[in-house]
Motif scaffolding. Structure first.
Motif, mmCIF file in Angstrom:
data_model
loop_
_atom_site.group_PDB
_atom_site.id
_atom_site.type_symbol
_atom_site.label_atom_id
_atom_site.label_comp_id
_atom_site.label_asym_id
_atom_site.label_seq_id
_atom_site.Cartn_x
_atom_site.Cartn_y
_atom_site.Cartn_z
ATOM 1 N N GLU A 1 40.004 -10.955 -43.371
ATOM 2 C CA GLU A 1 39.154 -9.758 -43.434
ATOM 3 C C GLU A 1 39.978 -8.486 -43.234
ATOM 4 O OE1 GLU A 1 36.903 -13.296 -42.674
ATOM 5 O OE2 GLU A 1 38.487 -12.449 -41.424
ATOM 6 N N ASN A 2 40.895 -8.510 -42.261
ATOM 7 C CA ASN A 2 41.747 -7.338 -42.019
ATOM 8 C C ASN A 2 42.705 -7.104 -43.184
ATOM 9 O OD1 ASN A 2 40.586 -6.722 -39.563
ATOM 10 N ND2 ASN A 2 42.074 -7.872 -38.388
ATOM 11 N N LEU A 3 43.272 -8.187 -43.718
ATOM 12 C CA LEU A 3 44.150 -8.047 -44.889
ATOM 13 C C LEU A 3 43.383 -7.461 -46.068
ATOM 14 C CD1 LEU A 3 46.285 -11.303 -44.772
ATOM 15 C CD2 LEU A 3 47.155 -8.966 -44.713
ATOM 16 N N ASP A 4 42.157 -7.939 -46.270
ATOM 17 C CA ASP A 4 41.330 -7.443 -47.373
ATOM 18 C C ASP A 4 41.093 -5.940 -47.241
ATOM 19 O OD1 ASP A 4 39.577 -7.885 -49.721
ATOM 20 O OD2 ASP A 4 37.970 -7.369 -48.322
ATOM 21 N N ALA A 5 40.715 -5.501 -46.054
ATOM 22 C CA ALA A 5 40.460 -4.072 -45.833
ATOM 23 C C ALA A 5 41.740 -3.250 -45.985
ATOM 24 C CB ALA A 5 39.859 -3.861 -44.449
ATOM 25 N N PHE A 6 42.859 -3.769 -45.486
ATOM 26 C CA PHE A 6 44.130 -3.045 -45.578
ATOM 27 C C PHE A 6 44.614 -2.954 -47.022
ATOM 28 C CE2 PHE A 6 48.832 -2.799 -45.168
ATOM 29 C CZ PHE A 6 48.907 -1.574 -44.519
ATOM 30 N N ILE A 7 44.538 -4.057 -47.748
ATOM 31 C CA ILE A 7 45.014 -4.066 -49.137
ATOM 32 C C ILE A 7 44.121 -3.191 -50.013
ATOM 33 C CG2 ILE A 7 45.396 -5.525 -51.172
ATOM 34 C CD1 ILE A 7 46.082 -7.804 -49.152
ATOM 35 N N GLU A 8 42.830 -3.099 -49.686
ATOM 36 C CA GLU A 8 41.921 -2.262 -50.471
ATOM 37 C C GLU A 8 42.310 -0.786 -50.379
ATOM 38 O OE1 GLU A 8 37.171 -1.307 -51.038
ATOM 39 O OE2 GLU A 8 37.829 -2.333 -49.228
ATOM 40 N N ASN A 9 42.608 -0.318 -49.154
ATOM 41 C CA ASN A 9 42.958 1.092 -48.959
ATOM 42 C C ASN A 9 43.763 1.225 -47.671
ATOM 43 O OD1 ASN A 9 43.120 3.862 -48.622
ATOM 44 N ND2 ASN A 9 41.021 4.223 -49.283
ATOM 45 N N PRO A 10 45.105 1.088 -47.757
ATOM 46 C CA PRO A 10 45.933 1.111 -46.545
ATOM 47 C C PRO A 10 45.772 2.370 -45.702
ATOM 48 C CG PRO A 10 47.213 0.362 -48.422
ATOM 49 C CD PRO A 10 45.898 0.837 -48.959
ATOM 50 N N LYS A 11 45.700 3.531 -46.324
ATOM 51 C CA LYS A 11 45.636 4.787 -45.565
ATOM 52 C C LYS A 11 44.298 4.954 -44.856
ATOM 53 C CE LYS A 11 49.213 7.208 -48.038
ATOM 54 N NZ LYS A 11 50.278 6.881 -47.129
ATOM 55 N N LEU B 1 49.125 -15.551 -50.278
ATOM 56 C CA LEU B 1 49.897 -15.301 -49.057
ATOM 57 C C LEU B 1 49.656 -16.388 -48.010
ATOM 58 C CD1 LEU B 1 49.479 -11.423 -48.714
ATOM 59 C CD2 LEU B 1 51.538 -12.686 -49.393
ATOM 60 N N GLU B 2 48.483 -17.030 -48.034
ATOM 61 C CA GLU B 2 48.207 -18.129 -47.101
ATOM 62 C C GLU B 2 49.125 -19.322 -47.389
ATOM 63 O OE1 GLU B 2 43.800 -18.388 -45.361
ATOM 64 O OE2 GLU B 2 43.855 -18.494 -47.546
ATOM 65 N N THR B 3 49.589 -19.450 -48.626
ATOM 66 C CA THR B 3 50.477 -20.583 -48.981
ATOM 67 C C THR B 3 51.917 -20.343 -48.568
ATOM 68 O OG1 THR B 3 51.003 -19.759 -51.209
ATOM 69 C CG2 THR B 3 49.006 -21.117 -50.965
ATOM 70 N N ILE B 4 52.265 -19.106 -48.220
ATOM 71 C CA ILE B 4 53.645 -18.766 -47.855
ATOM 72 C C ILE B 4 53.812 -19.006 -46.344
ATOM 73 C CG2 ILE B 4 55.439 -16.994 -47.926
ATOM 74 C CD1 ILE B 4 54.344 -17.841 -50.693
ATOM 75 N N GLN B 5 54.236 -20.189 -45.983
ATOM 76 C CA GLN B 5 54.390 -20.557 -44.566
ATOM 77 C C GLN B 5 55.787 -21.079 -44.313
ATOM 78 O OE1 GLN B 5 52.108 -19.977 -42.195
ATOM 79 N NE2 GLN B 5 50.672 -19.207 -43.704
ATOM 80 N N PHE C 1 56.137 -13.445 -44.837
ATOM 81 C CA PHE C 1 56.161 -14.874 -44.558
ATOM 82 C C PHE C 1 55.196 -15.162 -43.414
ATOM 83 C CE2 PHE C 1 57.694 -18.621 -42.342
ATOM 84 C CZ PHE C 1 57.875 -19.516 -43.379
ATOM 85 N N GLY C 2 54.194 -16.002 -43.657
ATOM 86 C CA GLY C 2 53.227 -16.355 -42.615
ATOM 87 C C GLY C 2 52.378 -15.193 -42.149
ATOM 88 N N VAL C 3 52.097 -14.238 -43.022
ATOM 89 C CA VAL C 3 51.381 -13.036 -42.604
ATOM 90 C C VAL C 3 49.915 -13.304 -42.277
ATOM 91 C CG1 VAL C 3 50.750 -12.250 -44.935
ATOM 92 C CG2 VAL C 3 51.021 -10.588 -43.104
ATOM 93 N N VAL C 4 49.271 -14.258 -42.961
ATOM 94 C CA VAL C 4 47.858 -14.506 -42.719
ATOM 95 C C VAL C 4 47.694 -15.099 -41.319
ATOM 96 C CG1 VAL C 4 45.782 -15.688 -43.541
ATOM 97 C CG2 VAL C 4 47.445 -14.819 -45.187
ATOM 98 N N ASN C 5 46.885 -14.440 -40.510
ATOM 99 C CA ASN C 5 46.600 -14.777 -39.106
ATOM 100 C C ASN C 5 47.783 -14.527 -38.164
ATOM 101 O OD1 ASN C 5 43.860 -15.493 -39.474
ATOM 102 N ND2 ASN C 5 44.534 -17.412 -40.382
#
Length: 174
Positions: free
Chosen positions: A134-144, A170-174, A105-109
């Motif tokens: 940008e950080n979410l994109d990199a994390f979701i691409e390859n968390p480890k 996820l930006e809509t989940i506020q 919930f509210g994870v973006v930013n």
């Protein structure tokens, strides 16, 4: 009971078979060998074909796709909701509802590692301050790869379009 003659014949047959196998391997290696002088040597090129631009041409032509900003601008929130189905086994969308993973919930930013009552693993807090797109994109691409030592067992989402759709959702989940 075995007599000496039977044992000698059996041992002779084994040694003969091994000898034929080794000779066959040696003949095949000499007929079909494509390497250099020995097993550990590298083959030298017989000829070189010169091309315009030399070695730098391949690096310059590296395929680049649309940027994350472009993908987010064209993102489909409905497809992002569908992509979230891969996440919902471990993450909840309700505020404060932690599961195996922290709530989204509210994870973006949101500040990284800031969900109360959840024990984060790995270097997550050390690699980023906020969950920017940008950080979410990199994390979701390859968390480890993004956060070494993380316990998140998700292997990652390889397609940039899918990641952008998910982040837009996820930006809509506020």
């Amino acid at each position: 009971m075995f007599d000496t003659m039977t044992m000698t014949k059996t041992l002779g047959a084994l040694c003969g078979s091994l000898l034929i196998l080794l000779l066959g391997a040696w003949v095949a290696e000499s007929l079909y060998h494509v390497g250099g002088k020995g097993h550990g040597d590298h083959a030298e090129q017989a000829y070189v074909i010169e091309v315009e631009g030399g070695d730098d041409a391949g690096a310059a032509e590296e395929e680049t796709g649309p940027t994350l900003e472009e993908l987010l601008a064209a993102a489909d929130v409905a497809k992002g909701a569908k992509a979230f189905s891969k996440c919902k086994a471990c993450h909840k969308l309700e505020d404060g509802a932690n599961a195996t993973g922290p709530h989204l919930f509210g994870v973006v930013n949101r500040a990284v590692g800031s969900v109360d009552g959840f024990g984060y693993s790995g270097n997550l807090v050390a690699v980023a301050d906020t969950w920017s797109p940008e950080n979410l994109d990199a994390f979701i691409e390859n968390p480890k790869k993004f956060a070494p030592g993380t316990k998140m067992s998700f292997s990652g989402m390889k397609k940039p379009v899918d990641r952008a759709n998910l982040i837009a959702y996820l930006e809509t989940i506020q």
